[in-house]
Design a protein around this motif. Structure first.
Motif, PDB file in Angstrom:
ATOM      1  N   ILE A  42       0.841  -1.248  -0.068  1.00 35.68           N
ATOM      2  CA  ILE A  42      -0.072   0.028   0.097  1.00 35.68           C
ATOM      3  C   ILE A  42       0.952   1.107  -0.044  1.00 35.68           C
ATOM      4  O   ILE A  42       0.592   2.180  -0.949  1.00 35.68           O
ATOM      5  CB  ILE A  42      -1.101   0.168   1.279  1.00 35.68           C
ATOM      6  CG1 ILE A  42      -2.093  -1.175   0.871  1.00 35.68           C
ATOM      7  CG2 ILE A  42      -1.762   1.250   1.308  1.00 35.68           C
ATOM      8  CD1 ILE A  42      -2.851  -1.439   2.198  1.00 35.68           C
ATOM      9  N   ALA A  43       1.938   1.187   0.834  1.00 31.11           N
ATOM     10  CA  ALA A  43       2.827   2.545   0.970  1.00 31.11           C
ATOM     11  C   ALA A  43       3.400   2.759  -0.271  1.00 31.11           C
ATOM     12  O   ALA A  43       3.604   3.850  -0.914  1.00 31.11           O
ATOM     13  CB  ALA A  43       3.871   2.312   2.051  1.00 31.11           C
ATOM     14  N   LEU A  44       4.057   1.690  -1.015  1.00 28.96           N
ATOM     15  CA  LEU A  44       4.592   1.679  -2.438  1.00 28.96           C
ATOM     16  C   LEU A  44       3.592   2.250  -3.300  1.00 28.96           C
ATOM     17  O   LEU A  44       3.728   3.240  -4.035  1.00 28.96           O
ATOM     18  CB  LEU A  44       5.153   0.410  -2.891  1.00 28.96           C
ATOM     19  CG  LEU A  44       6.114   0.623  -4.007  1.00 28.96           C
ATOM     20  CD1 LEU A  44       7.064   1.408  -3.903  1.00 28.96           C
ATOM     21  CD2 LEU A  44       6.489  -1.006  -4.422  1.00 28.96           C
ATOM     22  N   GLY A  45       2.331   1.963  -3.376  1.00 30.11           N
ATOM     23  CA  GLY A  45       1.471   2.192  -4.406  1.00 30.11           C
ATOM     24  C   GLY A  45       1.137   3.904  -4.264  1.00 30.11           C
ATOM     25  O   GLY A  45       0.921   4.462  -4.910  1.00 30.11           O
ATOM     26  N   VAL A  46       1.101   4.231  -2.777  1.00 35.07           N
ATOM     27  CA  VAL A  46       0.745   5.588  -2.376  1.00 35.07           C
ATOM     28  C   VAL A  46       1.670   6.479  -2.901  1.00 35.07           C
ATOM     29  O   VAL A  46       1.934   7.530  -3.278  1.00 35.07           O
ATOM     30  CB  VAL A  46       0.447   5.894  -0.857  1.00 35.07           C
ATOM     31  CG1 VAL A  46       0.361   7.180  -0.615  1.00 35.07           C
ATOM     32  CG2 VAL A  46      -0.797   5.219  -0.447  1.00 35.07           C
ATOM     33  N   ALA A  47       3.043   6.066  -2.300  1.00 33.64           N
ATOM     34  CA  ALA A  47       4.208   6.749  -3.082  1.00 33.64           C
ATOM     35  C   ALA A  47       4.315   6.905  -4.515  1.00 33.64           C
ATOM     36  O   ALA A  47       4.744   7.881  -5.179  1.00 33.64           O
ATOM     37  CB  ALA A  47       5.624   6.068  -2.622  1.00 33.64           C
ATOM     38  N   ALA A  72      -0.402   1.117 -11.917  1.00 34.94           N
ATOM     39  CA  ALA A  72       0.510   0.754 -11.105  1.00 34.94           C
ATOM     40  C   ALA A  72       0.145   0.989  -9.694  1.00 34.94           C
ATOM     41  O   ALA A  72       0.144  -0.154  -8.782  1.00 34.94           O
ATOM     42  CB  ALA A  72       1.923   0.816 -11.473  1.00 34.94           C
ATOM     43  N   ALA A  73       0.009   2.155  -9.213  1.00 40.40           N
ATOM     44  CA  ALA A  73      -0.374   2.484  -7.983  1.00 40.40           C
ATOM     45  C   ALA A  73      -1.612   1.704  -7.464  1.00 40.40           C
ATOM     46  O   ALA A  73      -1.656   1.463  -6.414  1.00 40.40           O
ATOM     47  CB  ALA A  73      -0.574   3.947  -7.576  1.00 40.40           C
ATOM     48  N   GLY A  74      -2.854   1.885  -8.316  1.00 37.30           N
ATOM     49  CA  GLY A  74      -3.929   1.333  -7.813  1.00 37.30           C
ATOM     50  C   GLY A  74      -3.902  -0.241  -7.540  1.00 37.30           C
ATOM     51  O   GLY A  74      -4.383  -1.106  -6.620  1.00 37.30           O
ATOM     52  N   VAL A  75      -2.946  -0.947  -8.521  1.00 36.24           N
ATOM     53  CA  VAL A  75      -2.569  -2.533  -8.377  1.00 36.24           C
ATOM     54  C   VAL A  75      -1.812  -2.887  -7.007  1.00 36.24           C
ATOM     55  O   VAL A  75      -2.200  -3.761  -6.305  1.00 36.24           O
ATOM     56  CB  VAL A  75      -1.821  -3.031  -9.660  1.00 36.24           C
ATOM     57  CG1 VAL A  75      -1.222  -4.402  -9.241  1.00 36.24           C
ATOM     58  CG2 VAL A  75      -2.658  -2.897 -10.656  1.00 36.24           C
ATOM     59  N   LEU A  76      -0.895  -1.835  -6.785  1.00 34.06           N
ATOM     60  CA  LEU A  76      -0.150  -2.135  -5.491  1.00 34.06           C
ATOM     61  C   LEU A  76      -0.916  -1.932  -4.326  1.00 34.06           C
ATOM     62  O   LEU A  76      -1.141  -2.516  -3.209  1.00 34.06           O
ATOM     63  CB  LEU A  76       1.144  -1.181  -5.330  1.00 34.06           C
ATOM     64  CG  LEU A  76       2.241  -1.611  -6.368  1.00 34.06           C
ATOM     65  CD1 LEU A  76       3.086  -0.241  -6.418  1.00 34.06           C
ATOM     66  CD2 LEU A  76       2.968  -2.730  -5.774  1.00 34.06           C
ATOM     67  N   VAL A  77      -1.750  -0.891  -4.425  1.00 34.24           N
ATOM     68  CA  VAL A  77      -2.589  -0.608  -3.032  1.00 34.24           C
ATOM     69  C   VAL A  77      -3.915  -1.537  -3.164  1.00 34.24           C
ATOM     70  O   VAL A  77      -4.006  -2.302  -1.951  1.00 34.24           O
ATOM     71  CB  VAL A  77      -3.612   0.663  -3.195  1.00 34.24           C
ATOM     72  CG1 VAL A  77      -4.533   0.825  -2.302  1.00 34.24           C
ATOM     73  CG2 VAL A  77      -2.436   2.019  -3.118  1.00 34.24           C
ATOM     74  N   ALA A  78      -4.471  -2.197  -4.199  1.00 35.10           N
ATOM     75  CA  ALA A  78      -5.390  -3.446  -4.209  1.00 35.10           C
ATOM     76  C   ALA A  78      -4.630  -4.514  -3.648  1.00 35.10           C
ATOM     77  O   ALA A  78      -5.246  -5.245  -2.616  1.00 35.10           O
ATOM     78  CB  ALA A  78      -5.809  -3.687  -5.274  1.00 35.10           C
ATOM     79  N   SER A  79      -3.546  -4.901  -4.070  1.00 35.44           N
ATOM     80  CA  SER A  79      -2.525  -6.051  -3.609  1.00 35.44           C
ATOM     81  C   SER A  79      -2.486  -5.956  -2.064  1.00 35.44           C
ATOM     82  O   SER A  79      -2.462  -7.012  -1.490  1.00 35.44           O
ATOM     83  CB  SER A  79      -1.398  -6.307  -4.281  1.00 35.44           C
ATOM     84  OG  SER A  79      -1.688  -6.359  -5.743  1.00 35.44           O
TER      85      SER A  79
END
Length: 145
Positions: A42-47, A72-79
């Motif tokens: 989630i932090a990586l997606g927000v960054a 990509a940010a959305g995928v990271l936050v969802a994951s």
């Protein structure tokens, strides 16, 4: 009403037979690891989204050629959210199983996190290669002019 709510969070004492206490504590540590992994995603997606916002303000500083970073940010936050949800579900499932004297290995979680991590790494590699290709094409076009 309040009594019903507090019963949801009440912990009944368990007999410490065999390794039940050790197993429950290990399950709690595993839950914390799932949560830490999810929060990292989630932090990586927000960054990544913040970098995209910064690039919109000053595109010459970052030179981002495409805007796939929102995806990509959305995928990271969802994951990450799925990791936290799975860890929570798994924790309460294991607690119930250990009280019943059984244990089920976490095949679904391990395979799911592995597949998600490989997919994110592959998509990230494609995104980086696509950005590098765009930079080289722009550089060769600028030299030709």
């Amino acid at each position: 009403m309040f009594a019903r709510f507090t019963r949801l969070f009440a912990n009944e004492p368990l007999k410490n037979t065999g390794s039940l206490a050790r197993d429950l504590l290990a399950s709690e540590r595993t839950f914390l690891a799932w949560t830490r992994t999810g929060l990292g995603f989630i932090a990586l997606g927000v960054a990544l989204e913040k970098v995209e916002a910064f690039a919109a303000i000053a595109p010459s500083l970052l030179r981002l050629e495409n805007h796939n970073t929102k995806l990509a940010a959305g995928v990271l936050v969802a994951s990450g959210s799925l990791c936290v949800a799975h860890g929570t579900t798994r924790y309460f499932g294991v607690m119930g199983d250990l009280k019943a004297g059984v244990f089920r290995p976490n095949k679904v979680g391990v395979i799911g996190l592995t597949a998600a991590s490989i997919g994110i790494a592959f998509a990230g590699t494609l995104l980086v290669l696509e950005n590098e290709g765009g930079r080289k094409n722009k550089a060769s076009t600028a030299k030709a002019i």
